[in-house]
Design a protein around this motif. Structure first.
Motif, PDB file in Angstrom:
ATOM      1  N   GLU A 129      22.084 -40.727  19.236  1.00  0.00           N
ATOM      2  CA  GLU A 129      23.232 -39.975  19.749  1.00  0.00           C
ATOM      3  C   GLU A 129      23.190 -39.885  21.279  1.00  0.00           C
ATOM      4  O   GLU A 129      24.237 -39.940  21.956  1.00  0.00           O
ATOM      5  N   ALA A 130      21.974 -39.758  21.836  1.00  0.00           N
ATOM      6  CA  ALA A 130      21.830 -39.704  23.285  1.00  0.00           C
ATOM      7  C   ALA A 130      22.245 -41.038  23.909  1.00  0.00           C
ATOM      8  O   ALA A 130      22.893 -41.070  24.964  1.00  0.00           O
ATOM      9  N   VAL A 131      21.908 -42.149  23.264  1.00  0.00           N
ATOM     10  CA  VAL A 131      22.296 -43.482  23.752  1.00  0.00           C
ATOM     11  C   VAL A 131      23.817 -43.613  23.747  1.00  0.00           C
ATOM     12  O   VAL A 131      24.431 -44.099  24.719  1.00  0.00           O
ATOM     13  N   ALA A 132      24.422 -43.174  22.672  1.00  0.00           N
ATOM     14  CA  ALA A 132      25.892 -43.274  22.564  1.00  0.00           C
ATOM     15  C   ALA A 132      26.573 -42.471  23.662  1.00  0.00           C
ATOM     16  O   ALA A 132      27.552 -42.928  24.286  1.00  0.00           O
ATOM     17  N   ALA A 133      26.053 -41.279  23.952  1.00  0.00           N
ATOM     18  CA  ALA A 133      26.647 -40.436  24.991  1.00  0.00           C
ATOM     19  C   ALA A 133      26.476 -41.080  26.368  1.00  0.00           C
ATOM     20  O   ALA A 133      27.402 -41.058  27.206  1.00  0.00           O
ATOM     21  N   ALA A 134      25.315 -41.656  26.630  1.00  0.00           N
ATOM     22  CA  ALA A 134      25.066 -42.290  27.926  1.00  0.00           C
ATOM     23  C   ALA A 134      25.953 -43.512  28.129  1.00  0.00           C
ATOM     24  O   ALA A 134      26.489 -43.732  29.231  1.00  0.00           O
ATOM     25  N   LEU A 135      26.132 -44.329  27.099  1.00  0.00           N
ATOM     26  CA  LEU A 135      26.963 -45.527  27.210  1.00  0.00           C
ATOM     27  C   LEU A 135      28.440 -45.166  27.389  1.00  0.00           C
ATOM     28  O   LEU A 135      29.207 -45.933  28.007  1.00  0.00           O
ATOM     29  N   LYS A 136      28.838 -44.027  26.865  1.00  0.00           N
ATOM     30  CA  LYS A 136      30.214 -43.583  27.050  1.00  0.00           C
ATOM     31  C   LYS A 136      30.455 -43.228  28.515  1.00  0.00           C
ATOM     32  O   LYS A 136      31.540 -43.475  29.079  1.00  0.00           O
ATOM     33  N   ALA A 137      29.414 -42.662  29.164  1.00  0.00           N
ATOM     34  CA  ALA A 137      29.527 -42.295  30.572  1.00  0.00           C
ATOM     35  C   ALA A 137      29.341 -43.496  31.485  1.00  0.00           C
ATOM     36  O   ALA A 137      30.046 -43.639  32.491  1.00  0.00           O
ATOM     37  N   GLN A 172      21.189 -38.755  32.326  1.00  0.00           N
ATOM     38  CA  GLN A 172      20.513 -37.632  31.689  1.00  0.00           C
ATOM     39  C   GLN A 172      21.451 -36.958  30.688  1.00  0.00           C
ATOM     40  O   GLN A 172      22.581 -36.590  31.045  1.00  0.00           O
ATOM     41  N   VAL A 173      20.957 -36.823  29.459  1.00  0.00           N
ATOM     42  CA  VAL A 173      21.757 -36.249  28.371  1.00  0.00           C
ATOM     43  C   VAL A 173      21.067 -35.005  27.845  1.00  0.00           C
ATOM     44  O   VAL A 173      19.845 -35.004  27.615  1.00  0.00           O
ATOM     45  N   ASP A 174      21.824 -33.961  27.628  1.00  0.00           N
ATOM     46  CA  ASP A 174      21.293 -32.707  27.098  1.00  0.00           C
ATOM     47  C   ASP A 174      20.921 -32.903  25.625  1.00  0.00           C
ATOM     48  O   ASP A 174      21.781 -33.256  24.808  1.00  0.00           O
ATOM     49  N   ASN A 177      23.002 -30.371  23.100  1.00  0.00           N
ATOM     50  CA  ASN A 177      24.428 -30.481  22.761  1.00  0.00           C
ATOM     51  C   ASN A 177      25.012 -31.872  23.007  1.00  0.00           C
ATOM     52  O   ASN A 177      26.180 -32.105  22.725  1.00  0.00           O
ATOM     53  N   GLY A 178      24.246 -32.787  23.559  1.00  0.00           N
ATOM     54  CA  GLY A 178      24.714 -34.147  23.746  1.00  0.00           C
ATOM     55  C   GLY A 178      25.568 -34.371  24.986  1.00  0.00           C
ATOM     56  O   GLY A 178      26.097 -35.470  25.187  1.00  0.00           O
ATOM     57  N   LYS A 179      25.709 -33.370  25.848  1.00  0.00           N
ATOM     58  CA  LYS A 179      26.503 -33.530  27.055  1.00  0.00           C
ATOM     59  C   LYS A 179      25.736 -34.297  28.136  1.00  0.00           C
ATOM     60  O   LYS A 179      24.515 -34.161  28.257  1.00  0.00           O
ATOM     61  N   VAL A 180      26.459 -35.101  28.915  1.00  0.00           N
ATOM     62  CA  VAL A 180      25.843 -35.824  30.029  1.00  0.00           C
ATOM     63  C   VAL A 180      25.668 -34.859  31.196  1.00  0.00           C
ATOM     64  O   VAL A 180      26.645 -34.265  31.690  1.00  0.00           O
ATOM     65  N   LEU A 181      24.422 -34.713  31.613  1.00  0.00           N
ATOM     66  CA  LEU A 181      24.096 -33.777  32.692  1.00  0.00           C
ATOM     67  C   LEU A 181      24.237 -34.415  34.066  1.00  0.00           C
ATOM     68  O   LEU A 181      24.433 -33.706  35.063  1.00  0.00           O
TER      69      LEU A 181
END
Length: 272
Positions: A129-137, A172-174, A177-181
């Motif tokens: 899930e952290a990878v998915a959030a980072a790639l979205k950003a 950096q991903v939280d 909650n999965g938010k990009v910091l």
């Protein structure tokens, strides 16, 4: 010769004095000869006495030397015993120190395991899930994802190779909650720019031909424990596996290899 002279002298004296010659002087030479032998004998006896005295002195000196040697040996033995006792004491202290070090290492290892378990438990958002959030950003290819303690806070740190195949982004991903910091661009050091560029090209080429992404590698190894790290293994001549680290409920860490093509999970044989 002397005997004849003595006799002649005696006879002459007798004749002059009108007396009769006597033979008392005839024994003089034999007695003198005996005295000469006795003198030599006495000298010989003196030598033997002196030799005996020297032998006695030598024996006494030998006995004194032996006694001194025994005293020296006894003193050396006592010194050796004291040295041995001191060495034993030092060895005992070293053994106690080793035992204390072993206990301290065990405490540190237990502490590390407890910390690992707490971090793994605190990550509500998993690695995929952290990878998915980072790639979205930051679109591109995720090359690694690590659960890190940064200034007392837990984050997922995701390295993304940009679509241009040259630019590296650290995202950096939280984990709660999965938010990009936040994110920043990792720039190569000028001195090692050539080597870094070559490594980047090698990794990009390997990932371009792979069918298993970092997120998929994390999912493949999820049944081995909580995935806390996924990284491309480029230590060898070929880049052909993902290196995945998992943490069990008690904090024990393990490493696994996930094939870039098949997604097969195998234990890392170099894992300590």
């Amino acid at each position: 010769m002397k005997r004849n002279i003595v006799i002649a002298t005696v006879v002459a004296a007798t004749l002059v004095g009108g007396g009769t010659a006597t033979a008392f002087a005839l024994g003089g030479d034999d007695e003198s000869s005996a005295a000469s032998k006795s003198s030599v004998q006495l000298k010989h006896d003196d030598s033997r006495v002196n030799d005996d005295r020297d032998d006695a002195d030598d024996a006494a000196e030998d006995a004194a030397d032996d006694a001194q040697d025994r005293r020296d040996d006894a003193r050396d033995d006592r010194d050796d015993d004291r040295d041995d006792a001191r060495d034993d004491d030092r060895d005992d202290r070293d053994d106690r120190d080793d035992l204390d070090d072993a206990r301290e290492d065990a405490r540190e290892a237990q502490g590390d395991k407890a910390e690992n378990a707490a971090e793994a438990k605190g990550a509500k958002v998993d690695a995929a899930e952290a990878v998915a959030a980072a790639l979205k950003a930051k679109p591109g290819t995720a090359v690694s994802v690590d659960l890190d303690d940064e200034n007392g806070g837990l984050i997922w740190d995701v390295d993304v190779l940009g679509k241009d195949g040259r630019t590296w982004h650290s995202v950096q991903v939280d984990p709660g909650n999965g938010k990009v910091l936040g994110s920043h661009v990792d720039r190569d050091d000028d001195e090692g720019a050539g080597d870094d560029a070559a490594e980047t090209s090698r990794i990009a080429a390997a990932l371009k031909g792979s069918s298993v992404t970092a997120g998929e590698a994390a999912k493949a190894a999820a049944d081995k424990g909580k995935v806390t790290s996924v990284d491309i293994d480029d230590d060898g001549a070929r880049v052909n596996v993902w290196d995945v680290e998992t943490t069990s409920a008690d904090g024990t860490e393990s490493h696994w290899n996930v094939d870039l093509t098949s997604g097969k999970v195998t234990a890392d044989r170099y894992d300590d």
